[in-house]
Design an enzyme around this catalytic site. Sequence first.
Site, PDB file in Angstrom:
ATOM      1  N   HIS A  61    -102.883 -87.999  71.290  1.00 49.93           N
ATOM      2  CA  HIS A  61    -102.141 -88.120  72.546  1.00 49.93           C
ATOM      3  C   HIS A  61    -103.195 -88.289  73.633  1.00 49.93           C
ATOM      4  O   HIS A  61    -104.294 -87.728  73.517  1.00 49.93           O
ATOM      5  CB  HIS A  61    -101.343 -86.848  72.835  1.00 49.93           C
ATOM      6  N   ALA A  73     -98.363 -81.996  74.683  1.00 49.99           N
ATOM      7  CA  ALA A  73     -97.802 -82.691  73.515  1.00 49.99           C
ATOM      8  C   ALA A  73     -98.404 -82.110  72.236  1.00 49.99           C
ATOM      9  O   ALA A  73     -99.576 -81.715  72.212  1.00 49.99           O
ATOM     10  CB  ALA A  73     -98.110 -84.182  73.610  1.00 49.99           C
ATOM     11  N   LYS A  77     -89.649 -91.734  56.098  1.00 52.13           N
ATOM     12  CA  LYS A  77     -90.015 -90.447  56.688  1.00 52.13           C
ATOM     13  C   LYS A  77     -88.779 -89.874  57.362  1.00 52.13           C
ATOM     14  O   LYS A  77     -88.207 -90.503  58.247  1.00 52.13           O
ATOM     15  CB  LYS A  77     -91.139 -90.643  57.701  1.00 52.13           C
ATOM     16  N   HIS A 114    -101.006 -89.181  55.542  1.00 51.20           N
ATOM     17  CA  HIS A 114    -100.105 -88.929  56.684  1.00 51.20           C
ATOM     18  C   HIS A 114    -100.900 -89.176  57.968  1.00 51.20           C
ATOM     19  O   HIS A 114    -101.730 -88.349  58.360  1.00 51.20           O
ATOM     20  CB  HIS A 114     -99.594 -87.487  56.632  1.00 51.20           C
ATOM     21  N   HIS A 132    -100.867 -90.841  62.141  1.00 49.81           N
ATOM     22  CA  HIS A 132    -100.237 -91.458  63.320  1.00 49.81           C
ATOM     23  C   HIS A 132    -101.284 -92.328  64.013  1.00 49.81           C
ATOM     24  O   HIS A 132    -102.317 -91.810  64.443  1.00 49.81           O
ATOM     25  CB  HIS A 132     -99.768 -90.383  64.308  1.00 49.81           C
ATOM     26  N   LEU A 133    -100.995 -93.606  64.110  1.00 46.75           N
ATOM     27  CA  LEU A 133    -101.927 -94.512  64.794  1.00 46.75           C
ATOM     28  C   LEU A 133    -101.419 -94.947  66.161  1.00 46.75           C
ATOM     29  O   LEU A 133    -102.163 -95.540  66.941  1.00 46.75           O
ATOM     30  CB  LEU A 133    -102.208 -95.754  63.936  1.00 46.75           C
ATOM     31  N   ARG A 134    -100.117 -94.693  66.428  1.00 43.66           N
ATOM     32  CA  ARG A 134     -99.491 -95.141  67.691  1.00 43.66           C
ATOM     33  C   ARG A 134     -99.462 -96.665  67.783  1.00 43.66           C
ATOM     34  O   ARG A 134     -99.579 -97.353  66.779  1.00 43.66           O
ATOM     35  CB  ARG A 134    -100.181 -94.532  68.923  1.00 43.66           C
ATOM     36  N   ASP A 163    -102.373 -85.959  59.345  1.00 42.77           N
ATOM     37  CA  ASP A 163    -101.439 -85.825  60.468  1.00 42.77           C
ATOM     38  C   ASP A 163    -102.205 -85.975  61.776  1.00 42.77           C
ATOM     39  O   ASP A 163    -101.807 -85.409  62.809  1.00 42.77           O
ATOM     40  CB  ASP A 163    -100.675 -84.489  60.430  1.00 42.77           C
ATOM     41  N   HIS A 184     -90.457 -84.142  57.286  1.00 42.44           N
ATOM     42  CA  HIS A 184     -90.987 -83.159  58.235  1.00 42.44           C
ATOM     43  C   HIS A 184     -90.107 -81.929  58.080  1.00 42.44           C
ATOM     44  O   HIS A 184     -88.996 -81.897  58.600  1.00 42.44           O
ATOM     45  CB  HIS A 184     -90.937 -83.692  59.673  1.00 42.44           C
ATOM     46  N   ASN A 236     -92.974 -92.780  63.940  1.00 41.60           N
ATOM     47  CA  ASN A 236     -92.334 -92.217  65.135  1.00 41.60           C
ATOM     48  C   ASN A 236     -92.862 -92.846  66.425  1.00 41.60           C
ATOM     49  O   ASN A 236     -93.367 -92.173  67.314  1.00 41.60           O
ATOM     50  CB  ASN A 236     -92.468 -90.680  65.169  1.00 41.60           C
ATOM     51  N   HIS A 276     -97.240 -82.091  55.668  1.00 47.35           N
ATOM     52  CA  HIS A 276     -98.057 -81.121  56.415  1.00 47.35           C
ATOM     53  C   HIS A 276     -97.583 -79.678  56.248  1.00 47.35           C
ATOM     54  O   HIS A 276     -97.151 -79.031  57.195  1.00 47.35           O
ATOM     55  CB  HIS A 276     -98.158 -81.487  57.903  1.00 47.35           C
TER      56      HIS A 276
HETATM   57  O1  DOR Z   1     -98.111 -82.174  65.937  1.00 44.72           O
HETATM   58  C1  DOR Z   1     -97.452 -83.134  65.609  1.00 44.72           C
HETATM   59  N1  DOR Z   1     -97.636 -84.345  66.198  1.00 44.72           N
HETATM   60  N2  DOR Z   1     -96.530 -83.007  64.664  1.00 44.72           N
HETATM   61  C2  DOR Z   1     -95.667 -83.990  64.366  1.00 44.72           C
HETATM   62  O2  DOR Z   1     -94.838 -83.795  63.524  1.00 44.72           O
HETATM   63  C3  DOR Z   1     -95.707 -85.265  65.102  1.00 44.72           C
HETATM   64  C4  DOR Z   1     -97.020 -85.506  65.675  1.00 44.72           C
HETATM   65  C5  DOR Z   1     -97.014 -86.613  66.691  1.00 44.72           C
HETATM   66  O3  DOR Z   1     -96.465 -87.665  66.429  1.00 44.72           O
HETATM   67  O4  DOR Z   1     -97.568 -86.417  67.782  1.00 44.72           O
HETATM   68 ZN    ZN Z   2     -97.069 -86.354  61.516  1.00 44.01          ZN
END
Ligand code: DOR
Ligand code: ZN
Length: 338
Positions: free
Chosen positions: A245, A256, A98, A15, A17-19, A241, A135, A42, A169
């Site tokens: 940010h 965030a 997802k 899991h 997030h790479l943006r 996860d 989620h 996302n 998570h």
């Molecule tokens: O803390 C989080 N950040 N929980 C999530 O479900 C999404 C993630 C994010 O994309 O920043």
């Molecule tokens: Zn996540």
Amino acid sequence: MRAMEITLNSPLDMHLHLRDGDMLKLTAPLSADFAGAVIMPNLVPPVTTPEMMQGYAERIEAALDGAAFTPYMTLFFTALGEKELLAARETPGFFGFKLYPAGITTNSEGGVSDMAQADTTLHLMEELGIPLLVHGESHGFVMDREQEFLAVYRHLATRYPKLKLSMEHITTAAALKLLDEFPNICATVTLQHLIITLDDVAGGALRPHLFCKPIAKRPEDRDALLQAALSGHPRLFFGSDSAPHPRCRKEACGCAAGVFTGPVALPKLAEIFATHGALENLQAFVSDNACKWYGLAPVQKQITLRNTPMSVPAAYRSYGQEVVPMYAGESIGWSVVR
Ligand code: DOR
Ligand code: ZN
């Protein structure tokens, strides 16, 4: 101190997030000790079509600059028909969907507001062998959101018994119990939820870099998650996860949600498992369990970790981006052998 070492085969982050854009260029190489990761969709706008997914996978590959790393791509769940599901399944790199309850976290406004509307799609996914990653939080009181959502997991596991269903998570002892109740459910757990409780986030001075969704819970939840991970529970997988940010979005009024753990995840996991005398179960937790469950055969990659300290930078800066990792400016007991 006695020298200790472990070599992991093809560690996976289930899991991540790479943006996108410059943030992707910064973050992707920092997760490249893993052999692969399940990539969250996302973005703005969310990754909803095979074309968007393929484009994103190409940008990830470019950002990795030749590293042996497989992005297991996900699509943001929307109600789809059989033709669209088949097209998704045939797209190279596709891993699963997802599902986000609408508005529950970062960029999830287009998520599901009524599970009944997902019924046909979920039946089809079950038939087609397409995994569903969820989620799992309600819109209730922040400490109770996961607990309240367990009824939805129960419903899904019962109504779609062959669906490969993952509770993403998890943060509570109650979610672990559900894992034992339903053999058709698996779960991921993050690094921070094995370590911290709400006290670490908000018990003293507010620590924005530890603020994430789901929020860290009670000591007994953290302890139960840690014991399950250390024991190598066959349906519990590491999923960081890691959710970067920009520093200015974390150290802000309206912080965030997300903890950036990509660069520290493997060393810190090794340290935790070693401290608890459970190093022999780390391979299962960071790779083998997920490979067995999903039938994955990741690229062969060996990563050696040793109990020599890693100094974690105060921040990672490049491409005009600045991100603060967990343990910023501190030292971790283990590091990757380069
Ligand atoms: O803390 C989080 N950040 N929980 C999530 O479900 C999404 C993630 C994010 O994309 O920043
Ligand atoms: Zn996540």
